[in-house]
Design a protein around this motif. Structure first.
Motif, PDB file in Angstrom:
ATOM      1  N   GLU A 135       0.831  -1.210   0.000  1.00  0.00           N
ATOM      2  CA  GLU A 135       0.000   0.000   0.000  1.00  0.00           C
ATOM      3  C   GLU A 135       0.867   1.262   0.000  1.00  0.00           C
ATOM      4  O   GLU A 135       0.619   2.210  -0.745  1.00  0.00           O
ATOM      5  CB  GLU A 135      -0.923  -0.015   1.217  1.00  0.00           C
ATOM      6  CG  GLU A 135      -1.924   1.143   1.228  1.00  0.00           C
ATOM      7  CD  GLU A 135      -2.901   1.051   2.386  1.00  0.00           C
ATOM      8  OE1 GLU A 135      -3.409   2.111   2.788  1.00  0.00           O
ATOM      9  OE2 GLU A 135      -3.142  -0.067   2.892  1.00  0.00           O
ATOM     10  N   LYS A 185       2.313   9.050  -6.500  1.00  0.00           N
ATOM     11  CA  LYS A 185       2.647  10.452  -6.252  1.00  0.00           C
ATOM     12  C   LYS A 185       3.992  10.855  -6.861  1.00  0.00           C
ATOM     13  O   LYS A 185       4.444  11.990  -6.688  1.00  0.00           O
ATOM     14  CB  LYS A 185       2.660  10.722  -4.748  1.00  0.00           C
ATOM     15  CG  LYS A 185       1.275  10.630  -4.116  1.00  0.00           C
ATOM     16  CD  LYS A 185       1.313  10.954  -2.637  1.00  0.00           C
ATOM     17  CE  LYS A 185      -0.095  10.926  -2.034  1.00  0.00           C
ATOM     18  NZ  LYS A 185      -0.078  11.244  -0.591  1.00  0.00           N
ATOM     19  N   ASN A 217       1.300   4.001  -3.086  1.00  0.00           N
ATOM     20  CA  ASN A 217       1.024   5.408  -2.825  1.00  0.00           C
ATOM     21  C   ASN A 217       2.200   6.286  -3.271  1.00  0.00           C
ATOM     22  O   ASN A 217       2.000   7.338  -3.907  1.00  0.00           O
ATOM     23  CB  ASN A 217       0.745   5.614  -1.331  1.00  0.00           C
ATOM     24  CG  ASN A 217       0.414   7.051  -0.979  1.00  0.00           C
ATOM     25  OD1 ASN A 217       1.303   7.844  -0.713  1.00  0.00           O
ATOM     26  ND2 ASN A 217      -0.871   7.381  -0.983  1.00  0.00           N
TER      27      ASN A 217
END
Length: 296
Positions: free
Chosen positions: A73, A81, A77
């Protein structure tokens, strides 16, 4: 001659010197800047060419396993980004095969190494202790592995310490030397004050032949009422050569509070992001101290 492929990292200690911080957090996870101390040790092993690592843990050490696991996770992420540099830093901790075994009771360093005997099998292996971080151009462990390749014998990393500090360490009694390599007559664990045969202290890095398990199997108690690795090395030295090697690099002691603080400070000063503001703060602190001395 088998090459060194496996490493043991003992991490089962209670960390009592860092209480209350270590009541719920393993001392090996205390960070130097933004990286847990144990990650410095694992990265040294990887950079030295180690392929498999076993970490000997104890109760309350699950955070170590979580740290070296994949964090899908978090990684997703960071990728979304565009934080690729930070993503690479996160992934560095999961780039080697790491295994775990639990030391069910704190019976000393020698016992922790013995717990990993089935993982090692009949191969030479490395041991890296988490209380010692070594900053070196060539990884400390790799230096020792090169000496093993030359001698085919166990090699123990050593560095000189102050005479009044020898009682804190395992100390070698050298009988001869070839450059940085020492032939060793005796290994003494924590000699009494004034009784040390030299000031060359064992500094948490070892290459050992599997015959060491023959002596660890005896479960003999030594200093502090524990099964000491140094005692088994002394017995091993009676049947085959064991060398000491004065490795190159700066060794940091993160096993006590002052050493941990000084290590953090030194690593911060080496970081371009922190060096200038940190030096400014240090200068301001020193000025205040001098003023206090004048007033007093």
């Amino acid at each position: 001659m088998n090459r060194v492929r496996k490493a043991i990292i003992p991490a089962a200690g209670l960390g009592t010197r860092f209480l209350p911080a270590t009541k719920a957090m393993p001392k090996e996870m205390l960070p130097i800047i933004n990286k847990p101390t144990i990650q410095y040790i694992v990265e040294e092993a990887i950079e030295s060419g180690i392929e498999d690592i076993i970490i000997v843990t104890g109760k309350g050490k699950r955070a170590i396993e979580d740290h070296f696991d994949h964090a899908f996770e978090l990684e997703t992420n960071l990728m979304e980004k565009g934080k690729h540099k930070l993503l690479e830093e996160v992934r560095r901790s999961s780039k080697v095969e790491i295994h775990y075994i639990r030391q069910k009771e704190p019976r000393g360093l020698g016992h922790a190494i013995w717990c990993a005997r089935r993982f090692i099998g009949d191969e030479p292996f490395a041991v890296l202790l988490g209380d010692d971080i070594v900053d070196a151009q060539e990884p400390c462990l790799k230096q020792l592995m090169k000496q093993y390749d030359l001698t085919g014998a166990s090699v123990i990393g050593v560095q000189p310490v102050a005479e009044n500090e020898t009682h804190r360490y395992g100390i070698i009694d050298p009988s001869g030397r070839d450059g940085r390599l020492f032939q060793v007559k005796n290994f003494v664990e924590k000699p009494s004050s004034g009784q040390a045969p030299s000031n060359l202290a064992i500094m948490g890095r070892y290459i050992l032949t599997p015959e060491i398990f023959r002596f660890l199997e005896l479960q003999q108690l030594g200093a502090d009422g524990e099964i000491q690795l140094t005692d088994a090395i002394q017995q091993l030295n009676q049947i085959q050569d064991v060398f000491g090697y004065h490795f190159q690099g700066v060794r940091y002691d993160v096993g006590d509070k002052l050493g941990f603080i000084l290590t953090t400070l030194d690593y911060a000063l080496k970081n371009p992001e922190f060096r200038r503001p940190l030096l400014k703060v240090i200068e301001e602190i020193l000025i205040k101290e001098r003023l206090q001395e004048v007033i007093a």
